[in-house]
Design an enzyme around this catalytic site. Structure first.
Site, short mmCIF file in Angstrom:
data_model
loop_
_atom_site.label_atom_id
_atom_site.label_comp_id
_atom_site.label_asym_id
_atom_site.label_seq_id
_atom_site.Cartn_x
_atom_site.Cartn_y
_atom_site.Cartn_z
N ASP A 184 1.00 -17.17 -5.84
CA ASP A 184 1.60 -16.04 -6.55
C ASP A 184 0.48 -15.29 -7.28
OD1 ASP A 184 3.41 -14.28 -7.59
OD2 ASP A 184 4.11 -15.63 -9.18
N GLU B 163 2.19 -10.37 -0.17
CA GLU B 163 2.49 -8.94 -0.09
C GLU B 163 3.98 -8.77 0.24
OE1 GLU B 163 0.61 -4.81 1.74
OE2 GLU B 163 -0.03 -6.74 2.57
N ASP C 216 0.84 -1.20 0.00
CA ASP C 216 0.00 0.00 0.00
C ASP C 216 0.88 1.25 0.00
OD1 ASP C 216 0.36 -1.05 2.91
OD2 ASP C 216 -0.12 1.07 3.18
N HIS D 164 1.55 -8.72 -4.17
CA HIS D 164 0.53 -7.75 -3.76
C HIS D 164 1.23 -6.42 -3.52
CE1 HIS D 164 -3.33 -6.46 -2.04
NE2 HIS D 164 -2.60 -5.81 -1.13
#
Length: 572
Positions: A542, A551, A186, A496
């Protein structure tokens, strides 16, 4: 050694030391059933590949990648029933083979392994790559093609006018809080998970200064006569310093109210806020800033003093606010990085400040009666800080009372002995038997403990255990993946990670460590599909949606960098 020609039908092999198994011509098709370190091995290292096969008394050969010649042969071990991996395997042990070069393992009816090297400094590219991965996480600046190659991108999140959220204790105003690294997949920035990784990064610099030279990483600061490593760490430290309130306490995070979509940084334009304030963030910052003061003192004394004064203020605030727990406000759903017990944080911060200042007051405030030397899976940002404090105290024997030093040394050696024993019986020769969120960081954090034991007592079994932990990360695992993007022939391709998902480039940003198998599989609720009845060591997919297993995160890259740097310095 003699070199003999051996005739096997129409195949003629040039081999060393006698006749070996015949091998066909090497192709570009490699077997995922042969699991090994896809980067390679130091010449004197223990070298073991894991083979998923039911074949009995089967031979294996080491084949030179250039010539195609078989240069070593051996016999696979008896079968091992590995429950955590859900496999029956055999071991190909080629530790005695030490000649430098590029190789494959070949097994009849199984095929060729991924290529690997045997040489000195074999892990140096991955070490530097793991640090360069931090550059790709930089907020507040454009990544120019000169430094970022195909992953260049526009500036995102200048963070020069961030609103205060009411949870910060301020009702109005904005904060200028630029720079820093995006925390994970993020685009938010968290004080707890900036400070903890910085502590691990700083430890490497203190123990092995100048492991990275100016210019090694090709970053914008290259050429300034300061190590690129310190330049990169300073970019994060500069941001964390901005998150200190006037009273010394630390705001918890800089974040949007909800996670952004899978878009590029400059397209993620939702309002960002300064959220919360608490004891965990303040103590973690105090520990990291006190270390920063020591690390930067030889290069920038004014900056070092700034870090030290900020560390003192944060620690003093924490003494006055010893139980201010952070919990996400109702309108905030981004990473909480929560904690309710701050004993480990107080120990880390107090130990760092004592070593930096020699002020006995900090030593007297350490809770030395409850030092826990046991490592449990999941001991990340909530508990591993006590080990960081212990490591620093052990590095500074002359400043530590003999009784305390002896206790710390005995505790670390005892823990390292227990962890090392696990590598002898655990599936895939690593220390972890409970696979939680970020299990790869558990593998590497346990290796950090063993590495400290090696620095205290140079036992070969300690070094072997650390090396085999890296073997696991780089391919000797139940999935046959090298978990570091861009390294090895079978790395993750769909991490991710918002930039990697949105940039239109096939390869993900390199140098980032995937979280690894997670038996809890929290992202099933979000629609992520794992193989049915999957074994704990294979609870990984994956796929870019798998935030629970695939992530990336700062506090996973930091022990990776430490361990790779440790091995590059100690494997000489």
């Amino acid at each position: 050694m003699s070199r003999l020609f051996c005739l096997y039908g129409t195949l003629i092999l040039l081999v060393t030391g006698g006749c070996k198994e015949a091998v066909p011509v090497i192709t570009d098709s490699f077997s995922s059933e042969i699991r090994l370190n896809q980067i390679g091995y130091y010449p004197d290292a223990v070298k073991k590949a894991v083979v998923v096969t039911e074949l009995e008394n089967e031979k294996f050969s080491i084949v030179d990648s250039v010539s195609g010649d078989a240069v070593f042969s051996g016999t696979l071990s008896e079968p091992l029933d590995w429950e955590m991996a859900g496999e029956v395997v055999r071991i190909a042990d080629f530790s005695e083979f030490t000649e430098t070069g590029s190789y494959h393992i070949y097994i009849k009816d199984v095929g060729f392994s991924f290529p690997f090297e045997i040489k000195e400094h074999v892990l140096l590219p991955v070490f530097r790559g793991s640090i360069k991965g931090l550059y790709f996480q930089r907020a507040g600046m454009a990544l120019d093609k000169k430094y970022a190659s195909q992953w260049h991108r526009a500036l995102g999140h200048p963070d020069d006018s961030v609103l205060y959220h009411p949870s910060s204790g301020k009702q109005t105003g904005t904060l200028n809080s630029p720079k820093g690294w995006y925390d994970a997949g993020d685009y938010n920035k968290y004080v707890v998970n900036a400070s903890f990784p910085l502590g691990q990064f700083f430890l490497l610099e203190e123990q092995y200064p100048n492991s990275v030279s100016d210019g090694d990483l090709n970053i914008p600061e290259s050429g300034n006569a300061i190590s690129d490593y310190l330049d990169e760490l300073k970019y994060e430290m500069d941001w964390v310093l901005t998150m200190q309130d006037e009273d010394g306490g630390m705001f918890h995070k800089l974040t949007t109210k909800n996670f952004e979509g899978m878009v590029m940084p400059h397209e993620a334009t939702n309002q960002r806020y300064i959220v919360g304030k608490g004891t965990a963030a303040s103590l973690d910052f105090a520990g990291a800033a006190a270390q920063a003061a020591r690390v930067f003192m030889p290069y920038n004394s004014a900056y070092a003093e700034k870090c030290l004064q900020a560390a003192k203020k944060a620690f003093n605030w924490s003494i006055e606010n010893p139980q201010l727990t952070f919990v996400n406000p109702e309108d905030i759903s981004t990473g909480q990085y929560g904690d309710t017990n701050f004993d480990d944080e107080f120990f880390w911060a107090g130990a760092q400040l004592y070593i930096t200042t020699s002020d006995i007051t900090y030593l007297e405030q350490l809770n030395k009666e409850q030092i826990d030397f046991n490592y449990s899976p999941g001991d990340g940002w909530t508990k591993f800080m006590r080990f960081m404090g212990i490591f620093t105290l052990l590095e500074n024997k002359s400043l530590v009372p003999d009784e305390l030093y002896d206790e710390l040394k005995e505790g670390i050696l005892s823990t390292a002995d227990a962890l090392t024993e696990r590598t002898k019986t655990n599936d895939y020769f690593q220390c972890v038997d409970d696979f939680q969120w970020g299990s790869n960081s558990d593998v590497l954090n346990t290796a950090m403990i063993i590495a400290q034991a090696y620095r205290l007592e140079n036992k070969p079994e300690y070094l072997t255990a650390v090396r085999q932990s890296v073997d696991y990360i780089l391919g000797t695992n139940a999935l046959g993946y090298s978990f570091v993007t861009g390294f090895g022939d079978n790395p993750p391709m769909f991490i991710h990670h918002r930039q990697s998902a949105a940039d239109g480039i096939v390869d993900p940003v390199p140098g980032l460590l995937s979280g690894g198998p997670n038996d809890d599989k929290q992202d099933i609720a979000a629609g992520v599909i794992y193989p049915e009845n999957v074994a704990p060591m294979k609870s990984w997919v994956d796929h870019e949606d798998s935030y629970a297993s695939n992530e990336i995160c700062l506090n996973w890259n930091s022990p990776l960098t430490y361990i790779l740097g440790f091995l590059e310095q100690e494997s000489k």
